[in-house]
Scaffold this active site. Structure first.
Site, PDB file in Angstrom:
ATOM      1  N   CYS A  58      45.165  43.240  31.168  1.00 53.57           N
ATOM      2  CA  CYS A  58      45.929  41.975  31.035  1.00 53.57           C
ATOM      3  C   CYS A  58      44.661  40.934  31.058  1.00 53.57           C
ATOM      4  CB  CYS A  58      46.848  42.005  32.189  1.00 53.57           C
ATOM      5  SG  CYS A  58      47.825  40.526  32.343  1.00 53.57           S
ATOM      6  N   HIS A  79      50.357  46.883  32.504  1.00 59.74           N
ATOM      7  CA  HIS A  79      49.641  47.160  33.792  1.00 59.74           C
ATOM      8  C   HIS A  79      49.738  48.880  34.199  1.00 59.74           C
ATOM      9  CE1 HIS A  79      48.266  42.909  35.003  1.00 59.74           C
ATOM     10  NE2 HIS A  79      49.391  42.802  34.262  1.00 59.74           N
ATOM     11  N   GLU A  90      47.929  50.244  36.433  1.00 56.46           N
ATOM     12  CA  GLU A  90      47.659  50.198  37.988  1.00 56.46           C
ATOM     13  C   GLU A  90      48.962  49.943  38.605  1.00 56.46           C
ATOM     14  OE1 GLU A  90      46.890  47.694  36.118  1.00 56.46           O
ATOM     15  OE2 GLU A  90      47.244  45.939  37.177  1.00 56.46           O
TER      16      GLU A  90
END
Lengths: 992, 281
Positions: free
Chosen positions: B112, B241, B243
């Site tokens: 990002c 994302h 994570e």
């Protein structure tokens, strides 16, 4: 020397912002415009060479792939109108600040060169518009006259060679601080004149108290010691006004109220806050005894409860209504970053883990003429939404849930509730973190942003109604990145034990933050001349009460001040030692050697006289609704799903990051297509554990039109019910009460004050009754008591509104449940009895009625249901669970079905109900405390076993055919609708 | 014995996904995972050379005030390391540490805002490692708004990308307002395709076909580009994302679907860690 750098998009590159503005001009203002392009302008003050300006333009200020730039030359050409919008002097310019830093860094002379950058934006319009239309676009869409400067250029006379002359909105202040002394030894009329002219918002009795204080010979002797006389300094007067403001002292909630309950019986209530709010918490905690998990209630910036042996949870909800009415973006942004500092500044500091926001607006399609100084509700909606988006997203705090509430009366003042939760280690170096301690000699350090004139009189401003001369200096725009850098720094400092405790600078600025914390030591000695300023020209009293954002006040032990300041410098955060805490009993403020305020701590904090008010309850009577049961309930259901208070809020939800920090478990949007309306949020604050936090809200302002008691009871019930619906439990759930009222003090301009105060009394009674029954202690709260608009002959008062927010622990998030139907063949259950309770309902509102049968919370039966449901969910017996709220069972059925992407067959005759003879009453009644649950057939017997002895009935099944089918009370085929059509009706209204 | 894998997760100045990114590195088996504030690099307390795997998490560097990650890139390009007077052979700019890290063949993952940073630094795609200049960009979504939504991603099996090795498709959230990928020229785009640098594309739900249709392609990215890597595959940036999906309860439909306990995003970090162990970086 001023220079202008302009940045525009290259030909062929999409200008998404320009397109968005064009759509709004067409759709919101109804004006024809063909094209809107945007150009960003940086006006740079400082001695930079052309080569340096070009390097800045080509470097940090533009994107070489998609943008083009110019230095001192206009990019705009061939347009009909050009509107350039920039800030007025003194308004926070975050982009300008970042650009200035970037340029200094680029030039490699970071501290040696003076560069200041002011930003503005050009909107280049092509279309058949006259000057009047261009001015309207500027005024109603692009700029806010309170904070912005606007320049409009006509394409016909535009000279691109000349362009726009550079202009820097500098604050023209001189560094000549003045101290004024005010003679309070005057008559009553003159006292009131002083209060009103200085926006002190103090009443006559309070002004007299100040006057008399200065006649005390002991006081005068003390003052003489520090060079002050019998007149009050401006700093003292302003500081007292802040500290004694309704905003800070909650005078109405602490008033002595004589309450006539409508039967002629009159009771005296000595402080609603103590009697009902704190009283309820005391009762709940006493019942918990040894297992009491409340740690810090009502004493700090936020409430603290235990999460587990090692961690505490912190939560606070605030409002920022008045500023958001006048500057929706800046007001709301300031609201969210402001409430962030409350849990952050609790005890020894906490890490922020979630935001939850609730906004109350007038309908965005409001079509009637607007009273003066009121913005169109759609503009407020968009501005507030965007302000909270920037504040939340840029701070890296997930916005886990929230809601939007609509009522015409929020035209008078929108309500912007922002809440933030946090976690703090239970102990640091063996000491509990939720307790604040300060010792005499500790240094007073201010850290974060600098002080300007922004926000002066914020606390006193919000303690009054919105009127013609509401001050424009009361405007702040938050800066989430400055705050993020500060909080990053302070959490490191906390873990290194470099300070004793901290608090935020919010309403009242240093006067409040230092004034309040000084109570812990017993006094303070502070030098305002040391405070870092944004610009010259502030008088000492302005420095003292300025509400400039992103600042914390930290108590640092003298032996650690060096390490604390060094860490701040390393992490590029400003921190300044302003003085020290003392045990002198005096609030002593100096400017250099000169004393500017010297107040007795007891007088400052406890001197405010108690208000004496009367309240009288007269139950309102509305016209009895009279309309036939509709022949086509399918159409009725779709109309209900399209009500603003019921429809999908997805377009807003998606613009908030609800997943940052990685612990998202139950999201605001759930179901087969990720678009069903979740009842509550569940997050995991610690990624190596499955223990979670549930967060939910309840708000039911429409019921205030009938009885504020039931309004409050319903709001509390809704919050608790939502939390239980996803897997929360009453055993570990805490509440926050947030009252937003219209002025309840009877006066010439508020002739119905006694009624409005009675509404407040009743809401408090409900809060006591319901929270003590549920065992949900309030741990913090807030009130905002002057949500009225009064200009000319127009007075708009908001409906009395209680937002109740809850949060609590969930032992294992893997047991959490969502509201969407899961599998065909699952059995549909309703929990709880349905009564004929449509008073104040969405169904009555749709038909033009208020009615009289207000939905009533029955706390005992509800509590039993919540306890059993929580257990059933923990045991894994529930496939889906959705609460019945606005729009009742009908809306809950539709939402459960279409969120699951499945049909449902339901027999309404099986719904347990009392005195309900009509199908529309049955499906739209808003009786609280009910749930719609689906259960897998193989769990049914275990499920029923749990609910033995309670009102729970199987009313249908989940089907594969994608239709919601209802059979009516007389066995008739009542309704059969495609779930896709229901969902479309629900999604359409706010999909912009 | 496999070497110790040391990860650095860079934070500060508006970064906000450092905690979950560090958690991903730990779950992936890295022995040392440190969240390091930019100021610790700038004052010389920490040095990039002490790590194998640089994580640049999501967030809003300097508020993205000058365009996403622009001010952040400017800082890395121009900020000097303080407090190292007297040290011999010291790099003076933070960027020099970055350059050396890349030249040493170590791993960098930007997610990002971290991806935006790599692009604006000219580190991605950087076909010619010696000459880093920005050749692509990430800018405002076509919708003109920030959006949080889950997207399906098609993986290029022929990509040299270290992180996506062995993966076929992914389902992850995007959370950005400036994720629209635009190449600087047709040649740049052609070369990205030719060298299989486009490791991830927004796709239909079966992850088989890249798509330009909103909302599956949430931002209007050219050729549906969601993530690109360097020719070596060791530097990788992506808008979605990974994570944010480390456990099944992160999935938006975990209460209604049978899902593996571990979230899909972890695979990228596992690939990185095992690559480091294999290559003995």
């Amino acid at each position: 020397m001023l220079n202008r750098i302009e940045i525009g998009f290259r030909e062929g590159i999409r200008d998404a912002l320009g397109e968005k503005i064009r759509r709004r001009i067409v759709e919101h203002l109804g004006l024809a415009v063909d094209r809107v392009r945007t150009v960003d302008v940086y006006t740079i003050e400082g001695d930079l060479t052309t080569a340096e300006l070009e390097a800045a333009a080509a470097g940090p200020l533009s994107d070489p792939i998609i943008q083009t730039w110019s230095v001192n030359r206009a990019l705009a050409d061939r347009f009909d109108w050009l509107v350039e919008v920039g800030f007025r002097p003194g308004v926070t310019d975050n982009v300008g600040k970042t650009a200035g830093e970037a340029i200094r860094l680029l030039l490699g002379r970071a501290d040696a060169v003076f560069v200041r950058v002011y930003t503005s934006r050009q909107y280049i319009l092509n279309g058949p518009l006259g000057r009047a239309e261009a001015e309207r676009i500027a005024a109603d869409l692009l700029a806010n006259d309170l904070i912005d400067r606007t320049h409009i250029f006509d394409g016909k006379t535009w000279d691109p060679a000349r362009g726009v002359a550079p202009c820097a909105p500098k604050v023209a202040g001189e560094d000549r601080p003045r101290l004024e002394e005010i003679d309070l030894d005057v008559d009553d009329a003159a006292l009131l004149e002083i209060s009103s002219a200085r926006v002190l918002a103090l009443n006559l009795e309070e002004m007299r108290k100040l006057r008399d204080h200065l006649k005390d010979p002991d006081v005068l002797r003390e003052r003489a010691r520090v060079g002050l006389g019998a007149r009050m300094t401006d700093a003292e007067l302003e500081c007292l006004a802040q500290t004694w403001s309704e905003h800070c002292k909650h005078k109405i909630f602490n008033a002595r109220i004589s309450y006539d309950d409508g039967t002629g019986r009159v009771r005296v209530i000595d402080s609603l806050f103590d009697t009902y709010v704190k009283g309820a918490t005391r009762a709940v905690r006493a019942r918990m005894g040894e297992s009491d998990w409340c740690l810090s209630v009502f004493v700090d910036n936020a409430g603290v409860i235990r999460f587990d042996e090692h961690w505490n949870l912190v939560f606070k909800v605030e409002t920022h209504n008045s500023p958001s009415a006048l500057d929706p973006y800046g007001g709301a942004l300031t609201g969210i970053v402001g409430v962030n500092r409350d849990p952050f500044g609790t005890g020894r500091g906490a890490k922020l883990i979630f935001n939850t926001d609730v906004f109350c607006f007038a309908p965005p399609d409001y079509a009637q003429p607007l009273p003066p100084r009121i913005m169109h509700p759609r503009r407020i909606y968009e501005g507030v939404r965007e302000g909270v988006e920037h504040g939340g997203n840029k701070s890296g705090i997930p916005t886990v849930n929230g809601c939007l509430v609509f009522d015409d009366r929020y035209l008078g003042k929108p309500l912007v509730y922002c809440g933030t939760g946090a976690v703090m280690p239970a102990r640091l170096d063996g000491q509990p973190t939720h307790v604040k301690e300060i010792l005499p000699g500790d240094r007073i350090v201010m850290t974060g942003g600098r002080i300007g004139k922004d926000g002066i009189h914020g606390a006193t401003f919000s303690s009054g109604e919105l009127h013609e001369s509401s001050p424009v200096t009361a405007f702040q725009i938050g800066d989430p990145i400055t705050q993020k850098k500060m909080t990053d720094f302070l959490l490191v400092a906390r873990d290194r034990n470099l300070y004793r405790c901290l608090t935020d600078n919010g309403a009242g600025g240093l006067s409040s933050s230092v004034g309040e914390t000084a109570q812990l030591a017993g006094g303070c000695d502070l030098d305002l001349a040391k405070a870092p300023l944004k610009y010259a020209g502030l008088d000492p009293w302005e420095i003292l009460i300025s509400e400039s954002q992103e600042r914390m006040t930290v108590a640092v032990p003298p032996e650690k001040i060096g390490a604390f300041l060094a860490l701040a410098a390393k992490m590029d955060v400003e921190a300044t030692d302003l003085g020290c805490y003392t045990d002198s009993g005096r609030f002593h403020i100096r400017y250099g050697d000169k004393t500017v305020a010297f107040l007795d701590m007891d007088f400052l904090h406890d001197g405010v006289p108690q208000l004496k008010l009367s309240a009288c309850w007269t139950p309102p009577v509305h016209a009895e609704p009279d309309f036939p049961e509709p022949a086509d309930l399918g159409t009725a259901l779709k109309a209900m799903l399209a009500r603003l208070n019921i429809c999908s809020k997805e377009s807003v939800v998606r613009q908030y990051d609800h997943e940052v920090q990685g612990g998202s478990v139950v999201k605001p949007l759930v179901g087969a297509a990720n678009d069903g309306p979740s009842d509550a949020a569940v997050i995991r604050p610690f990624l190596d554990s499955f223990a979670g936090v549930v967060v939910a809200n309840g708000i039911c302002p429409r019921y205030s039109d009938l009885d504020a008691y039931q309004m409050a009871a319903a709001a509390i019930d809704e919050a608790v019910r939502n939390a239980v619906a996803v897997g929360g439990t009453l055993d570990h759930l805490a509440g926050l009460d947030n009252f937003c009222w219209c002025d309840p003090v009877e006066s010439e301009k508020t002739p119905d004050g006694a009624y409005k105060l009675a509404q407040l009394v009743r809401a408090n009674e409900a809060l006591y009754d319901v929270t003590t029954c549920y065992g949900v202690p309030c741990i913090s709260g807030k009130d905002s008591m002057k949500n009225d608009y009064a200009i000319g002959n127009t007075k708009i008062s908001i409906p009395p509104t209680l937002l109740f927010s809850v949060f609590g622990r969930i032992d294992d998030v893997r047991r959490a449940v969502t509201m969407d139907a899961k599998k065909p063949g699952d059995l549909v259950y309703i929990l709880g009895m349905t009564y004929n309770e449509l008073g104040g309902s969405e169904w009555y509102a749709l038909n033009g009625f208020v009615g009289n049968t207000v939905p009533r919370v029955r706390p005992e039966t509800a509590k039993a249901r919540y306890d059993v449901l929580a257990r059933a969910i923990r045991l894994g017996l529930v496939a889906s669970c959705h609460d019945c709220a606005d729009g009742g069972l009908g809306v809950a059925l539709a939402e459960t079905a279409f969120a699951g992407g499945m049909g449902m067959d339901v027999d309404l005759a099986k719904v347990p109900a009392e005195a309900v003879g009509r199908n529309d009453v049955l499906i739209f009644s808003e009786t609280p405390s009910r749930f719609l649950v689906t259960v897998s057939p193989d769990r049914e017997s275990a499920f029923i076993e749990q609910f033995r002895g309670q009102t729970a009935a199987r009313i249908g099944t989940v089907t594969t055919d994608g239709r919601l089918r209802l059979w009516g009370l007389r066995g008739e085929a009542l309704l059969s609708e495609e779930i896709g059509a229901l969902k479309a009706a629900w999604q359409r209204p706010l999909n912009f | 014995m496999a070497p110790t894998v040391k990860c650095i997760v860079l934070t500060g100045n508006g970064t906000n996904c450092e905690m979950e990114m560090a958690h991903a590195c730990r779950l992936a088996g890295a022995e040392v995972v440190e969240i390091v504030h930019l100021s610790e690099l700038l004052c010389g307390e920490k040095r990039l050379e002490d790590y194998h795997f640089l994580n640049l998490p999501g967030g809003f560097l300097d508020g993205d005030d000058l365009g996403s990650a622009k001010a952040g890139a400017n800082r890395i390009l121009h900020a000097k390391i303080r407090g190292r007077a007297g040290a011999t052979n010291a790099e003076t700019r933070l960027y020099d540490q970055f350059s050396r890290f890349i030249e040493d063949g170590k791993l960098i993952l930007g997610v990002c805002n971290g991806f935006q940073l790599l692009v604006k630094l000219g580190v991605l795609p950087a076909f010619d490692a010696a000459e880093r200049a920005q050749t692509v960009t990430l800018t405002y979504n076509d919708s003109g708004r920030f959006e949080d939504r889950w997207v399906h991603l098609k993986v290029d099996p022929a990509s040299p990308c270290v992180y996506t090795e062995g993966l076929t498709g992914l389902y992850l959230p995007v959370r950005h307002g400036e994720g629209k990928f635009i190449p600087g020229s047709a040649e740049v785009l052609a070369r990205l395709h030719r060298e299989h640098c486009i490791a991830l594309q927004y796709s239909t739900a079966d992850t088989a076909t890249a798509t330009l249709d909103y909302p599956a392609n949430p931002n209007g990215s050219v050729d549906a580009v969601a993530g690109i890597c360097s020719a070596s595959g060791r530097i990788f940036g992506m808008m979605p994302h990974p994570e944010a999906y480390l456990h099944r309860t992160n999935h938006p439909r975990w209460t209604r679907e049978d899902l593996p306990e571990t979230g899909m995003g972890l695979a990228l970090f596992r690939n990185a860690v095992s690559f480091i162990k294999r290559q003995r970086l």
